[in-house]
Design a protein around this motif. Sequence first.
Motif, PDB file in Angstrom:
ATOM      1  N   LEU A   5       8.299 -31.427  99.317  1.00 14.39           N
ATOM      2  CA  LEU A   5       6.966 -31.992  99.058  1.00 14.39           C
ATOM      3  C   LEU A   5       7.031 -33.510  99.017  1.00 14.39           C
ATOM      4  O   LEU A   5       6.111 -34.195  99.472  1.00 14.39           O
ATOM      5  N   PHE A   6       8.116 -34.028  98.454  1.00 15.16           N
ATOM      6  CA  PHE A   6       8.356 -35.476  98.411  1.00 15.16           C
ATOM      7  C   PHE A   6       8.370 -36.038  99.833  1.00 15.16           C
ATOM      8  O   PHE A   6       7.682 -37.011 100.151  1.00 15.16           O
ATOM      9  N   LYS A   7       9.169 -35.399 100.699  1.00 18.80           N
ATOM     10  CA  LYS A   7       9.257 -35.837 102.100  1.00 18.80           C
ATOM     11  C   LYS A   7       7.907 -35.766 102.796  1.00 18.80           C
ATOM     12  O   LYS A   7       7.506 -36.710 103.494  1.00 18.80           O
ATOM     13  N   LYS A   8       7.230 -34.663 102.618  1.00 18.93           N
ATOM     14  CA  LYS A   8       5.946 -34.469 103.287  1.00 18.93           C
ATOM     15  C   LYS A   8       4.945 -35.544 102.893  1.00 18.93           C
ATOM     16  O   LYS A   8       4.242 -36.107 103.745  1.00 18.93           O
ATOM     17  N   PHE A   9       4.890 -35.859 101.605  1.00 16.00           N
ATOM     18  CA  PHE A   9       3.937 -36.860 101.116  1.00 16.00           C
ATOM     19  C   PHE A   9       4.197 -38.223 101.753  1.00 16.00           C
ATOM     20  O   PHE A   9       3.280 -38.875 102.272  1.00 16.00           O
ATOM     21  N   TYR A  10       5.457 -38.660 101.732  1.00 15.51           N
ATOM     22  CA  TYR A  10       5.754 -40.007 102.217  1.00 15.51           C
ATOM     23  C   TYR A  10       5.823 -40.091 103.740  1.00 15.51           C
ATOM     24  O   TYR A  10       5.493 -41.139 104.320  1.00 15.51           O
ATOM     25  N   LEU A  11       6.229 -39.025 104.410  1.00 18.34           N
ATOM     26  CA  LEU A  11       6.187 -39.045 105.874  1.00 18.34           C
ATOM     27  C   LEU A  11       4.749 -39.093 106.374  1.00 18.34           C
ATOM     28  O   LEU A  11       4.451 -39.739 107.394  1.00 18.34           O
ATOM     29  N   THR A  12       3.848 -38.434 105.655  1.00 21.08           N
ATOM     30  CA  THR A  12       2.423 -38.526 106.002  1.00 21.08           C
ATOM     31  C   THR A  12       1.924 -39.948 105.803  1.00 21.08           C
ATOM     32  O   THR A  12       1.174 -40.477 106.634  1.00 21.08           O
ATOM     33  N   LYS A  13       2.345 -40.563 104.725  1.00 22.67           N
ATOM     34  CA  LYS A  13       1.971 -41.950 104.455  1.00 22.67           C
ATOM     35  C   LYS A  13       2.481 -42.873 105.566  1.00 22.67           C
ATOM     36  O   LYS A  13       1.759 -43.745 106.061  1.00 22.67           O
ATOM     37  N   LEU A  14       3.732 -42.669 105.975  1.00 21.34           N
ATOM     38  CA  LEU A  14       4.312 -43.474 107.048  1.00 21.34           C
ATOM     39  C   LEU A  14       3.606 -43.216 108.374  1.00 21.34           C
ATOM     40  O   LEU A  14       3.392 -44.149 109.169  1.00 21.34           O
ATOM     41  N   ASP A  15       3.261 -41.972 108.626  1.00 24.28           N
ATOM     42  CA  ASP A  15       2.539 -41.632 109.848  1.00 24.28           C
ATOM     43  C   ASP A  15       1.187 -42.339 109.889  1.00 24.28           C
ATOM     44  O   ASP A  15       0.764 -42.833 110.944  1.00 24.28           O
ATOM     45  N   ASN A  16       0.518 -42.424 108.737  1.00 20.60           N
ATOM     46  CA  ASN A  16      -0.762 -43.131 108.662  1.00 20.60           C
ATOM     47  C   ASN A  16      -0.606 -44.629 108.897  1.00 20.60           C
ATOM     48  O   ASN A  16      -1.560 -45.310 109.281  1.00 20.60           O
ATOM     49  N   LEU A  17       0.612 -45.125 108.680  1.00 18.30           N
ATOM     50  CA  LEU A  17       0.912 -46.538 108.952  1.00 18.30           C
ATOM     51  C   LEU A  17       1.463 -46.722 110.365  1.00 18.30           C
ATOM     52  O   LEU A  17       1.861 -47.834 110.736  1.00 18.30           O
ATOM     53  N   SER A  18       1.516 -45.642 111.127  1.00 15.62           N
ATOM     54  CA  SER A  18       2.012 -45.648 112.514  1.00 15.62           C
ATOM     55  C   SER A  18       3.496 -45.982 112.619  1.00 15.62           C
ATOM     56  O   SER A  18       3.966 -46.458 113.650  1.00 15.62           O
ATOM     57  N   LEU A  19       4.238 -45.740 111.542  1.00 16.29           N
ATOM     58  CA  LEU A  19       5.688 -45.896 111.596  1.00 16.29           C
ATOM     59  C   LEU A  19       6.312 -44.500 111.622  1.00 16.29           C
ATOM     60  O   LEU A  19       6.653 -43.921 110.600  1.00 16.29           O
ATOM     61  N   THR A  20       6.445 -43.972 112.806  1.00 19.29           N
ATOM     62  CA  THR A  20       7.012 -42.647 113.000  1.00 19.29           C
ATOM     63  C   THR A  20       8.536 -42.718 112.926  1.00 19.29           C
ATOM     64  O   THR A  20       9.120 -43.812 113.023  1.00 19.29           O
ATOM     65  N   PRO A  21       9.223 -41.597 112.780  1.00 19.54           N
ATOM     66  CA  PRO A  21      10.684 -41.614 112.630  1.00 19.54           C
ATOM     67  C   PRO A  21      11.431 -42.331 113.746  1.00 19.54           C
ATOM     68  O   PRO A  21      12.488 -42.914 113.499  1.00 19.54           O
ATOM     69  N   LYS A  22      10.935 -42.294 114.972  1.00 20.46           N
ATOM     70  CA  LYS A  22      11.674 -42.886 116.092  1.00 20.46           C
ATOM     71  C   LYS A  22      11.169 -44.271 116.505  1.00 20.46           C
ATOM     72  O   LYS A  22      11.722 -44.873 117.426  1.00 20.46           O
ATOM     73  N   LYS A  23      10.157 -44.780 115.818  1.00 23.84           N
ATOM     74  CA  LYS A  23       9.591 -46.073 116.209  1.00 23.84           C
ATOM     75  C   LYS A  23      10.515 -47.217 115.799  1.00 23.84           C
ATOM     76  O   LYS A  23      11.114 -47.193 114.725  1.00 23.84           O
TER      77      LYS A  23
END
Length: 449
Positions: free
Chosen positions: A421-439
């Motif tokens: 749940l921790f990962k999901k919350f912050y990865l969603t936050k990062l996705d909303n900032l357009s910083l995806t894992p491979k960017k």
Amino acid sequence: MKLLIAPILLISTLLNYNIAYGNISGSKSSYQYDPQQKLTPTPQNYHPFYIYYIGRHGSRYISKAKPETITSQILEKAHQQNQLTPLGKNLREQINKIIELNQNKYGQLTDLGKGDIQHIAQRMLKQYPTIFQQKEIAIMSTTSQRTIDSAEAFLKPFRAIYPNAKIIQQPENEQILLRFFDYSPAYKKYKTSQPIKNAIQTLQEAPLTKKTVQHVIERLFNSSFINQLNNETNLKSVDQVTTTEFVIALFKIYQETLSFSNEKLEQNQINLGDLFTFTEKRWLSTVITAKNYLQIGPAFDENGIQIRIAAPLLRDIILSSDNDIYHNQIDANLHFAHAETISPLATLMEIKGTNKTTDFIENYHKYWQAERIIPMAANIQLIFYRNRDNSKPILVKLLLNEREMKLPIQTNHYPYYDWSLFKKFYLTKLDNLSLTPKKNAKDWLIHLN
């Protein structure tokens, strides 16, 4: 950026300023640990097995000579004119001693700073012995000497377990992870923007500031020299100095002396605290620390550019921790950086007490205390827990300066959070900032606006 300044509210607030909270050193506060605090027991059948740590360097010598230069040259000018009071004469002697102590040591760790860092490491070893299984620890610092020295001080208690541990740095022009604030043109523009300048000026020109400044200079100088100061004084190395600039420079030196051990202060007969009343210390700290709140804190927008720049480090917390957990080859991932690293990250993660904003700059200290968030040796620790039954979820607990903290994530076992749940919350936050894992993080920072 939106900044509201209500003149009537501002004047009434400052004239009746009740400074019953906070510290007198802001981000220059030495690290404080409460040995009486109790941590929440580990959930049944769980044990800690991995840690991700981000820490600020320990207490340091004054980083720049400018406050010393301003203070010393004003005092020397008054001395030459025989315009110092007895307290002013004593101050002149103390400033000369402080300049000697700082000589060739600007920005370096003090003994107190090294000691605080080592104590954090010792407590970590004692509290989480099951983490350190002699596999490997990863250590990264910025290229600043004080962060390298902090990493070395931290490692000292670990050397018996990890004799071959080495500290690495990203290349000087590629310190994206820990000095992300150096790579965003939009953030550099924000730091010196007019709204920031206006907010700082509001506090420096506040009635309580003027009253405090006048009281301080009356203790140090005779009346004729005070008249010179009030009309601005020319100096050799600075164009002009106002009374407010002099008192702020003096108070900054006082704050910096608190990075020395009590023994060193007593040995050199340094005690600038007697120059200010308790109320004056609180207010001057509020005026000076406002710059931290505005430039690296939530300011007037907890999702502003000054906070979003920490996204590459948040991404690394998620991806590196996930990778280290999966491969099970690293016991701890340790990072040593700066206040400018810790504060935006804490706000971006929405750690309780780090992300409250205010429209009125004079009220910021009611919501955001630098001494609790980014003192010297400030740290964010993520402690990971595994159950003996591998089908059970991995849990994670976050500590800010070794205190258990609340996050905006659902849990039935606070302060322990389900890692998924921790990962999901912050990865969603990062996705909303357009910083995806491979960017590419550097490109992302350069184009951030």
